[in-house]
Design an enzyme around this catalytic site. Structure first.
Site, short mmCIF file in Angstrom:
data_model
loop_
_atom_site.label_atom_id
_atom_site.label_comp_id
_atom_site.label_asym_id
_atom_site.label_seq_id
_atom_site.Cartn_x
_atom_site.Cartn_y
_atom_site.Cartn_z
N ASP A 101 4.72 -43.22 -9.90
CA ASP A 101 4.55 -44.12 -8.75
C ASP A 101 4.18 -43.40 -7.45
OD1 ASP A 101 6.32 -45.06 -10.84
OD2 ASP A 101 6.66 -46.84 -9.64
N GLU A 137 1.61 -49.05 -7.39
CA GLU A 137 2.19 -50.27 -6.83
C GLU A 137 2.97 -50.06 -5.53
OE1 GLU A 137 5.29 -52.31 -8.75
OE2 GLU A 137 6.66 -50.63 -8.54
N ASN A 138 3.27 -48.80 -5.18
CA ASN A 138 3.99 -48.51 -3.92
C ASN A 138 3.12 -47.73 -2.94
OD1 ASN A 138 6.74 -49.54 -4.56
ND2 ASN A 138 6.66 -47.99 -6.16
N HIS A 186 6.10 -54.66 -7.79
CA HIS A 186 5.68 -54.77 -6.38
C HIS A 186 4.21 -55.17 -6.25
CE1 HIS A 186 9.36 -53.40 -4.49
NE2 HIS A 186 9.45 -52.43 -5.38
N HIS A 195 6.66 -50.37 -17.19
CA HIS A 195 7.27 -50.42 -15.87
C HIS A 195 8.57 -51.21 -15.97
CE1 HIS A 195 6.80 -49.87 -11.51
NE2 HIS A 195 7.41 -51.03 -11.39
N HIS A 235 8.80 -46.92 -12.50
CA HIS A 235 9.62 -47.82 -11.70
C HIS A 235 10.88 -47.19 -11.12
CE1 HIS A 235 11.52 -51.40 -10.08
NE2 HIS A 235 12.58 -51.18 -10.84
N HIS A 250 11.57 -44.05 -10.43
CA HIS A 250 11.24 -42.98 -9.48
C HIS A 250 11.99 -41.68 -9.71
CE1 HIS A 250 9.20 -45.47 -6.05
NE2 HIS A 250 8.97 -46.01 -7.25
#
Length: 265
Positions: A8, A39-40, A68, A152, A177, A179
């Site tokens: 991510d 997505e982040n 997200h 995810h 997801h 992290h």
């Protein structure tokens, strides 16, 4: 064939990491294909056409997402217009975008399918990802035996269960997801490579890529805080999958943790 999967990407520091490090990694590790969860990438929450363009310009081939996905309103443009951009496959029918795609090597024509799934444990309620991938697999395997799955999900058990369920039918399952990069890289009996979580790309002196103090204060006070993106100790994290493009089986899984030489923005 070597495939680099990047965990991510969090905010501007994460985008900087891929911009500076991916071209070097591609040469040094002889990488054929780069996939990244983005997505982040927009301020630490969601993705926009602008941040996606920056990621693609960093020599990344495919962007995956997760829960997200909808945090930025302009994501609809990506879903409707960008063939290199994925949302989870297990969204309801008629959701904009796509949950899978096929990438073709520009030199030798080898095809790689990339599938994006989202878990359901402690996550927004979507369709069952096990049913979704099981239904899609026959047609995917008609196109190529090389299949990479971004799972995810929050629960480690759900990620492992998905990989066991797909063992021998896909090339690799890599979790995103949470992290936090896990140390459980392995190849299952059927030849499927696995890593429970790729980690995140961005400021590691943080709490999952966000500034430390506001999050600690939130735990202490239960009051809302603004979680800024952390900027120190920037590292690109992920994994390299060495695969047999004929059989689609994974030969090896190697974790990646590549720091920037300087943290200056």
């Amino acid at each position: 064939m070597k495939i680099l999967f990047i965990g991510d990407i969090v905010g501007a520091p994460g985008r900087r990491a891929v911009r500076e490090l991916v071209p070097l990694l591609r040469i040094r590790q002889e990488i054929d294909l780069v996939i990244a969860n983005g997505e982040n990438s927009a301020g630490g929450a969601g993705i926009t056409p602008e941040t996606a363009a920056e990621i693609f310009e960093a020599n990344i081939d495919i962007i995956t997402t997760g829960d997200h996905l909808w945090d930025q309103k302009t994501v609809t443009k990506l879903l409707e217009e960008e063939p290199r951009f994925l949302r989870p496959l297990n969204y309801p029918a008629n959701t904009p975008g796509q949950g899978r795609t096929v990438w073709n090597h520009p030199d030798n024509g080898v095809s790689v399918a990339i599938v994006n799934l989202q878990g359901r444990a402690f996550m927004p309620d979507l369709e069952n990802p096990f049913h979704a991938i099981n239904t899609a697999l026959p047609s995917i395997r008609d196109e190529t035996p090389v299949i990479i799955v971004d799972m995810h999900a929050e629960a480690t058990s759900e990620k492992i269960a998905m990989a066991r369920f797909l063992d021998g039918r896909v090339t690799a399952v890599i979790g995103t997801h949470t992290h936090v990069q896990t140390a459980d890289e392995q190849i299952f009996p059927g030849g499927t490579g696995f890593l429970c979580d790729a980690g995140f790309t961005g400021g590691q002196e943080s709490i999952l890529g966000r500034e430390i103090d506001p999050i600690v204060k939130r735990y202490l006070t239960n009051q809302p805080q603004r979680f800024g993106v952390a900027k120190k100790q920037i590292v690109l994290k992920g994994a390299i999958f060495n695969i047999d493009e004929i059989t689609g089986k994974c030969r090896s899984v190697t974790r990646v943790s590549e720091p920037l030489k300087t943290d200056q923005d």
